[in-house]
Design a protein around this motif. Structure first.
Motif, PDB file in Angstrom:
ATOM      1  N   HIS A   1      81.322  43.987  40.790  1.00  0.00           N
ATOM      2  CA  HIS A   1      80.575  43.307  41.631  1.00  0.00           C
ATOM      3  C   HIS A   1      81.688  43.363  43.815  1.00  0.00           C
ATOM      4  N   GLN A   2      80.989  43.993  44.030  1.00  0.00           N
ATOM      5  CA  GLN A   2      81.152  44.635  45.736  1.00  0.00           C
ATOM      6  C   GLN A   2      79.586  43.509  46.389  1.00  0.00           C
ATOM      7  N   ALA A   3      78.756  43.914  45.472  1.00  0.00           N
ATOM      8  CA  ALA A   3      77.579  44.101  46.414  1.00  0.00           C
ATOM      9  C   ALA A   3      77.616  42.139  46.660  1.00  0.00           C
ATOM     10  N   ALA A   4      77.267  42.393  48.364  1.00  0.00           N
ATOM     11  CA  ALA A   4      77.110  40.818  49.191  1.00  0.00           C
ATOM     12  C   ALA A   4      76.745  40.832  50.385  1.00  0.00           C
ATOM     13  N   LEU A   5      76.563  40.066  50.910  1.00  0.00           N
ATOM     14  CA  LEU A   5      76.228  39.858  52.439  1.00  0.00           C
ATOM     15  C   LEU A   5      77.532  39.107  53.102  1.00  0.00           C
ATOM     16  N   GLY A   6      78.207  40.212  53.611  1.00  0.00           N
ATOM     17  CA  GLY A   6      79.239  39.281  54.116  1.00  0.00           C
ATOM     18  C   GLY A   6      79.434  38.620  55.843  1.00  0.00           C
ATOM     19  N   SER A   7      80.404  38.585  56.464  1.00  0.00           N
ATOM     20  CA  SER A   7      79.941  38.086  57.988  1.00  0.00           C
ATOM     21  C   SER A   7      80.395  36.352  57.352  1.00  0.00           C
ATOM     22  N   VAL A   8      81.036  35.896  58.223  1.00  0.00           N
ATOM     23  CA  VAL A   8      80.609  34.092  57.995  1.00  0.00           C
ATOM     24  C   VAL A   8      79.185  34.082  59.678  1.00  0.00           C
TER      25      VAL A   8
ATOM     26  N   THR B   1      71.957  34.786  53.019  1.00  0.00           N
ATOM     27  CA  THR B   1      73.527  35.174  52.660  1.00  0.00           C
ATOM     28  C   THR B   1      73.580  34.460  50.979  1.00  0.00           C
ATOM     29  N   ASN B   2      72.372  33.137  50.708  1.00  0.00           N
ATOM     30  CA  ASN B   2      72.840  32.568  49.646  1.00  0.00           C
ATOM     31  C   ASN B   2      72.123  33.183  48.671  1.00  0.00           C
ATOM     32  N   ALA B   3      70.787  33.678  48.979  1.00  0.00           N
ATOM     33  CA  ALA B   3      70.059  34.344  48.331  1.00  0.00           C
ATOM     34  C   ALA B   3      70.977  35.223  47.327  1.00  0.00           C
TER      35      ALA B   3
ATOM     36  N   TYR C   1      89.436  29.992  51.435  1.00  0.00           N
ATOM     37  CA  TYR C   1      90.726  28.974  51.422  1.00  0.00           C
ATOM     38  C   TYR C   1      90.117  27.878  52.644  1.00  0.00           C
ATOM     39  N   GLY C   2      89.054  27.803  53.130  1.00  0.00           N
ATOM     40  CA  GLY C   2      88.062  27.533  54.585  1.00  0.00           C
ATOM     41  C   GLY C   2      89.286  26.095  55.386  1.00  0.00           C
ATOM     42  N   ASP C   3      89.674  24.934  55.579  1.00  0.00           N
ATOM     43  CA  ASP C   3      90.525  23.837  56.227  1.00  0.00           C
ATOM     44  C   ASP C   3      91.680  24.160  55.835  1.00  0.00           C
ATOM     45  N   SER C   4      91.935  24.163  55.426  1.00  0.00           N
ATOM     46  CA  SER C   4      93.167  24.112  54.281  1.00  0.00           C
ATOM     47  C   SER C   4      94.094  25.317  55.172  1.00  0.00           C
TER      48      SER C   4
ATOM     49  N   ASP D   1      95.802  28.018  44.009  1.00  0.00           N
ATOM     50  CA  ASP D   1      94.772  26.891  43.734  1.00  0.00           C
ATOM     51  C   ASP D   1      95.098  25.613  44.537  1.00  0.00           C
ATOM     52  N   GLU D   2      95.364  25.861  45.787  1.00  0.00           N
ATOM     53  CA  GLU D   2      95.030  25.673  46.653  1.00  0.00           C
ATOM     54  C   GLU D   2      93.994  25.292  47.893  1.00  0.00           C
ATOM     55  N   ILE D   3      92.931  25.348  47.579  1.00  0.00           N
ATOM     56  CA  ILE D   3      92.280  25.276  48.562  1.00  0.00           C
ATOM     57  C   ILE D   3      91.408  24.327  49.084  1.00  0.00           C
ATOM     58  N   GLY D   4      90.909  24.676  50.787  1.00  0.00           N
ATOM     59  CA  GLY D   4      90.094  23.399  51.280  1.00  0.00           C
ATOM     60  C   GLY D   4      88.878  23.114  51.367  1.00  0.00           C
ATOM     61  N   ALA D   5      88.099  22.633  52.008  1.00  0.00           N
ATOM     62  CA  ALA D   5      86.390  22.446  52.473  1.00  0.00           C
ATOM     63  C   ALA D   5      86.805  23.791  52.828  1.00  0.00           C
ATOM     64  N   PRO D   6      85.154  23.661  52.573  1.00  0.00           N
ATOM     65  CA  PRO D   6      84.306  25.442  53.404  1.00  0.00           C
ATOM     66  C   PRO D   6      83.957  25.311  54.594  1.00  0.00           C
ATOM     67  N   LEU D   7      83.884  26.368  55.339  1.00  0.00           N
ATOM     68  CA  LEU D   7      83.867  25.845  56.865  1.00  0.00           C
ATOM     69  C   LEU D   7      82.419  27.136  57.099  1.00  0.00           C
ATOM     70  N   SER D   8      81.720  27.724  56.410  1.00  0.00           N
ATOM     71  CA  SER D   8      80.474  28.291  56.996  1.00  0.00           C
ATOM     72  C   SER D   8      79.885  28.640  55.653  1.00  0.00           C
ATOM     73  N   PRO D   9      78.673  28.621  55.619  1.00  0.00           N
ATOM     74  CA  PRO D   9      77.921  29.151  53.977  1.00  0.00           C
ATOM     75  C   PRO D   9      78.125  30.411  53.885  1.00  0.00           C
ATOM     76  N   TYR D  10      78.573  31.046  54.165  1.00  0.00           N
ATOM     77  CA  TYR D  10      79.596  32.365  53.638  1.00  0.00           C
ATOM     78  C   TYR D  10      80.744  32.179  52.363  1.00  0.00           C
ATOM     79  N   ALA D  11      81.480  31.033  52.719  1.00  0.00           N
ATOM     80  CA  ALA D  11      82.115  30.892  52.294  1.00  0.00           C
ATOM     81  C   ALA D  11      81.804  29.669  50.777  1.00  0.00           C
ATOM     82  N   ILE D  12      80.858  29.140  51.054  1.00  0.00           N
ATOM     83  CA  ILE D  12      80.080  27.835  50.076  1.00  0.00           C
ATOM     84  C   ILE D  12      79.708  29.172  49.407  1.00  0.00           C
ATOM     85  N   THR D  13      78.747  30.456  49.435  1.00  0.00           N
ATOM     86  CA  THR D  13      78.622  31.106  47.633  1.00  0.00           C
ATOM     87  C   THR D  13      79.488  31.923  47.482  1.00  0.00           C
ATOM     88  N   LYS D  14      81.043  31.747  48.083  1.00  0.00           N
ATOM     89  CA  LYS D  14      82.030  32.703  47.560  1.00  0.00           C
ATOM     90  C   LYS D  14      83.177  31.858  46.386  1.00  0.00           C
TER      91      LYS D  14
END
Length: 330
Positions: free
Chosen positions: A83-90, A100-102, A132-135, A143-156
């Motif tokens: 599964h590669q289908a996605a809307l990329g780009s922060v 992007t969410n849809a 990995y967000g703000d980490s 296993d060490e991630i931070g808070a997301p920095l964009s809607p794209y990061a949230i979706t992933k």
């Protein structure tokens, strides 16, 4: 031959007309795999899959993953999904978070449901280093991630959570590959959301000054496409139970600053056109949602998937530059 257990299997590649997806289709066809490509051509291109259209093992379906019925049909009698289908780009996700969410969440869930319903045996999906967000820890460990920095990061990140639930609830085996700044042949250099390497290549070829966001010290684990293909094939074929239902960094395990990137691009491009060595770069503001530094630990992939990168940054960049010069020189 490695990956011989894929022979005569049917693999669905969503986003198969895109940059990474079309490279995966090509690699699978060389392994005598039956390939079904699903793409709505929103960011993919027919010219990426044109060489395969008459191949006896290739089937193209033009459809959207936001349509569950289309996903069900695409998954029918499929052994595995890439599964590669996605809307990329922060930046795109910041400008238009709803679309992007849809695509990235609703579409991803549709594909999981279709895979479950059609008894797909394994679902390998493109995750993202943006998780990995703000980490600020380097290198990045799964296993060490931070808070997301964009809607794209949230979706992933949501994709990873859904994949985990589909294993525990429906016993669908999944593997998520967190891609780190993938580059290489077939990556589109045009458009508002073009990735930095193809964008800089075309600008330098045209003797235009590339614009570096910030002071150029930001660094990335730029990962050549062949390393990504290898990780997908390893994820498809592993028979190690503990390797399934995991997330893996898909990278080289090194980092390169934007200033170093431009220097290397000039070095390789100036072999074709010496004037490129004298093109001056300019600096712009830092980009909203960007992290300063990104470098992956690939220890987990090495241990559980026997992964070893086939290309480092420099060897991959040299190949990519040669491909772009051949494709786009005037």
């Amino acid at each position: 031959m490695m990956f011989k257990n894929l022979k005569n299997k049917t693999v669905l590649v969503t986003g198969g007309a895109g940059f990474i997806g079309s490279n995966l289709c090509e690699a699978l066809l060389k392994l005598d795999v039956k390939v079904r490509c699903l793409d709505n051509l929103a960011t993919g291109f027919m010219h990426n899959i044109q060489p395969f259209l008459n191949h006896k093992n290739f089937q193209f379906i033009e459809a959207d993953i936001r349509n569950l019925e289309a996903c069900q049909k695409a998954c029918h009698q499929v052994d595995c999904v890439l599964h590669q289908a996605a809307l990329g780009s922060v930046p795109r996700s910041i400008k238009d978070p709803i679309t992007t969410n849809a695509v990235n969440v609703d579409g991803f869930l549709n594909m999981l449901i279709a895979s479950r319903d059609q008894q797909v045996k394994r679902f390998v999906y493109a995750a993202s280093s943006s998780t990995y967000g703000d980490s600020i820890k380097l290198p990045k460990k799964e296993d060490e991630i931070g808070a997301p920095l964009s809607p794209y990061a949230i979706t992933k990140y949501v994709n990873e959570l859904y994949a985990t639930i589909f294993k525990s609830s429906f016993n669908l085996d999944t593997i998520g590959l967190r891609y780190f700044n993938v580059f290489g042949r077939k990556q589109d250099p045009n458009g508002a959301y073009a990735a930095v390497i193809p964008k800089f290549v075309i600008q330098l070829m045209n003797h235009e000054a590339p614009v570096i966001n910030g002071d150029g010290s930001n660094s990335r684990d730029f990962t050549y496409i062949d390393n990504v293909i290898r990780m997908n094939l390893l994820a498809l074929t592993t028979k190690t139970e503990s390797a399934l239902n995991q997330i893996y960094n898909t990278a080289v395990g090194d980092r390169t600053t934007l200033v170093q990137l431009v220097h290397s691009l000039k070095k390789y491009l100036s072999k074709f056109d010496p004037a490129i060595a004298n093109v001056k770069e300019i600096h712009g503001p830092n980009r909203l949602g960007d992290i300063p530094h990104s470098q992956a630990s690939i220890d987990k992939a090495v241990k559980l998937l026997n992964y070893k990168p086939t290309h480092n940054f420099e060897s991959g960049l040299k190949n990519a530059v040669e491909w772009y010069w051949e494709q786009f020189k005037s």
